[in-house]
Scaffold this motif. Structure first.
Motif, short mmCIF file in Angstrom:
data_model
loop_
_atom_site.label_atom_id
_atom_site.label_comp_id
_atom_site.label_asym_id
_atom_site.label_seq_id
_atom_site.Cartn_x
_atom_site.Cartn_y
_atom_site.Cartn_z
N SER A 171 1.08 -1.29 -0.09
CA SER A 171 0.01 0.07 0.16
C SER A 171 0.74 1.21 -0.13
CB SER A 171 -1.01 0.14 1.35
OG SER A 171 -0.15 0.24 2.42
N PHE A 172 0.15 2.42 -0.39
CA PHE A 172 0.87 3.53 -0.27
C PHE A 172 -0.29 4.72 0.08
CE2 PHE A 172 0.73 2.81 -4.72
CZ PHE A 172 0.19 3.98 -5.35
N VAL A 173 0.34 5.97 0.33
CA VAL A 173 -0.78 7.01 0.56
C VAL A 173 -0.33 8.20 -0.65
CG1 VAL A 173 -1.64 8.87 2.25
CG2 VAL A 173 -1.46 6.48 2.76
N HIS A 174 -1.12 8.73 -1.22
CA HIS A 174 -0.56 9.96 -1.96
C HIS A 174 -1.76 10.97 -1.72
CE1 HIS A 174 1.13 12.50 -5.16
NE2 HIS A 174 -0.28 12.59 -5.70
N GLY A 175 -1.38 12.17 -1.14
CA GLY A 175 -2.43 12.98 -0.75
C GLY A 175 -3.20 12.58 0.21
N ASN A 176 -4.39 12.52 0.28
CA ASN A 176 -5.32 12.00 1.45
C ASN A 176 -6.01 10.74 0.79
OD1 ASN A 176 -4.89 14.60 2.48
ND2 ASN A 176 -6.91 14.71 3.34
N VAL A 177 -5.60 9.90 0.06
CA VAL A 177 -5.97 8.78 -0.57
C VAL A 177 -4.99 7.73 -0.30
CG1 VAL A 177 -6.68 7.82 -2.93
CG2 VAL A 177 -6.96 10.24 -2.47
N LEU A 178 -5.70 6.66 0.18
CA LEU A 178 -4.85 5.32 0.30
C LEU A 178 -5.11 4.31 -0.79
CD1 LEU A 178 -3.55 3.19 2.32
CD2 LEU A 178 -5.82 2.56 3.02
N PHE A 179 -3.79 3.81 -1.17
CA PHE A 179 -3.82 2.92 -2.55
C PHE A 179 -3.40 1.49 -1.98
CE2 PHE A 179 -3.50 6.93 -4.32
CZ PHE A 179 -4.27 6.93 -5.59
N ILE A 180 -4.30 0.51 -2.23
CA ILE A 180 -4.09 -0.83 -1.66
C ILE A 180 -4.05 -1.79 -3.03
CG2 ILE A 180 -4.74 -2.74 -0.37
CD1 ILE A 180 -6.60 -0.79 1.22
N ILE A 181 -2.86 -2.58 -2.99
CA ILE A 181 -2.48 -3.44 -4.23
C ILE A 181 -2.38 -4.81 -3.85
CG2 ILE A 181 -1.03 -4.15 -5.89
CD1 ILE A 181 -1.28 -0.61 -5.09
N LEU A 182 -3.32 -5.58 -4.31
CA LEU A 182 -3.17 -7.23 -3.81
C LEU A 182 -3.07 -8.02 -4.81
CD1 LEU A 182 -6.57 -6.93 -1.75
CD2 LEU A 182 -4.46 -6.58 -0.87
N ASP A 183 -2.34 -9.08 -4.17
CA ASP A 183 -1.97 -10.42 -5.03
C ASP A 183 -3.33 -11.57 -5.21
OD1 ASP A 183 -0.89 -12.52 -6.46
OD2 ASP A 183 0.84 -12.90 -5.29
N SER A 184 -4.07 -11.09 -6.25
CA SER A 184 -5.16 -11.91 -6.45
C SER A 184 -4.92 -13.34 -6.74
CB SER A 184 -6.25 -11.25 -7.30
OG SER A 184 -5.66 -11.17 -8.51
N ASN A 185 -3.78 -13.70 -7.28
CA ASN A 185 -3.38 -15.11 -7.32
C ASN A 185 -3.43 -15.80 -6.10
OD1 ASN A 185 -2.18 -15.19 -10.20
ND2 ASN A 185 -0.99 -13.81 -9.49
N LEU A 186 -3.50 -15.25 -5.15
CA LEU A 186 -3.56 -16.04 -3.87
C LEU A 186 -5.08 -16.00 -3.23
CD1 LEU A 186 -0.60 -14.42 -1.74
CD2 LEU A 186 -0.59 -16.57 -2.94
#
Length: 345
Positions: A171-186
């Motif tokens: 994950s990371f935050v830019h401005g006031n926004v949270l970005f979540i990147i997942l591994d959907s192969n799991l």
């Protein structure tokens, strides 16, 4: 939120604007050095997100499913993206094909200039890994190592600091926004996915990822600085189709891929309590979920209710036309997409 929140080019890639709510011995030595230099020069460029971003609005680009750059489609998209004033890019996976063997040939030359300008964040797709190989994610990690090295410095991504780890969620935050990147192969427990889950080191990865996203979403809901949350992964949990001219929203993915996000039980801190990943997205007011895997574009909005009253809108976007050959959706012709866009605007 703007009523026309997805650019018309969204039929090819998603563009989301968010007001605060990516001798022989000597010759051998020369060849070795050349090989090392080539490998180093063709790893993915990296641009860090600016620190202290306080703009009240920014745009970001979302797209996925490139694979073989069908009819030069990826190049055309990148040319268009270079004209955008985007803060970052997220790719929802299937960047390469055949287990990540073609990053340098098919992907890198096209995207290099773009990635030298704009922070570029990848999600891993099913074609980015070699199934049944205990180090299948290493090509992906090695190619994007500059990005993952930077992400590992962020507290929520401490699992990336282990050099032997192949955990690809972050994950990371830019401005006031949270970005979540997942591994959907799991997040799929069928066929070759299940065989991979049984290998070391992946055996515990599913539960670790679920606990991580649970705790991250819970913390974000208590953080007044976070005003919007976006989730990205490769496989689409739902896709639409028509049966006897009646629109249907069904379990997504290619045949045999239905057991994934919608029925993943998340370990609960409360004994006897059962919670699902999809419900976590709803409870914690995720703004939008972006996926690919299906080689078409579509979107819809899910109204989350509190009793009889709607209190949140969860946007679902499938954006799987990043350069791969399109397929499916015979009922979704150009004129129908145009009508949907007009109705949305």
């Amino acid at each position: 939120m703007s009523s026309r929140w997805m650019h018309r080019l969204g039929r090819y890639y998603g563009w989301f604007r968010r007001p605060l709510l990516g001798g022989l011995a000597g010759l051998s030595a020369v060849l070795l050095l050349s090989s090392l230099f080539s490998a180093a020069s063709s790893s993915m460029p990296f641009v860090s997100l600016p620190k202290g971003e306080d703009s009240d609005a920014f745009s970001f680009i979302v797209y996925g499913d490139i694979q073989g750059n069908y009819q030069n489609g990826h190049q055309a998209l990148v040319d268009r993206m270079l004209q955008e004033d985007a803060a970052l890019i997220v790719n929802t996976g299937d960047i390469s094909r055949d287990g990540g063997k073609h990053y340098q040939r098919d992907f890198y030359p096209i995207v290099r200039e773009l990635a030298e300008r704009i922070p570029y964040f990848p999600a891993v797709g099913n074609h980015d890994v070699a199934w049944g190989n205990a180090s299948s994610r290493n090509r992906f990690l090695n190619f994007f190592h500059k990005t993952f090295d930077d992400l590992a410095r962020r507290e929520d991504n401490h699992h990336l600091r282990d050099p032997a780890s192949q955990k690809l969620w972050y994950s990371f935050v830019h401005g006031n926004v949270l970005f979540i990147i997942l591994d959907s192969n799991l997040l799929i427990d069928e066929g070759r996915y299940r065989k991979t889950h049984g290998l070391e080191p992946y055996r515990d990865y599913l539960q670790e990822q679920l606990i991580w996203v649970r705790d991250l979403l819970n913390a974000s809901s208590h953080d007044p600085q976070i005003r919007a949350k976006f989730v990205f992964f490769h496989h689409s949990p739902f896709v639409s189709y028509e049966r006897k001219s009646v629109p249907i929203l069904g379990f997504g993915g290619h045949p045999g891929h239905s057991r994934m996000v919608v029925n993943q039980t998340v370990p609960s801190k409360q004994p006897g309590e059962t919670q699902y990943l999809l419900d976590l997205f709803r409870w914690h007011r995720v703004t939008a979920i972006f996926s690919g895997h299906e080689h078409f574009y579509e979107r819809w909005r899910e109204i989350i209710r509190d009793g009889d009253r709607p209190n949140h809108m969860l946007n679902w976007v499938v954006t799987g036309l990043g350069g791969v050959k399109p397929r499916g959706q015979p009922d979704y012709k150009e004129e129908k997409i145009d009508r949907l866009l007009e109705a949305d605007g």
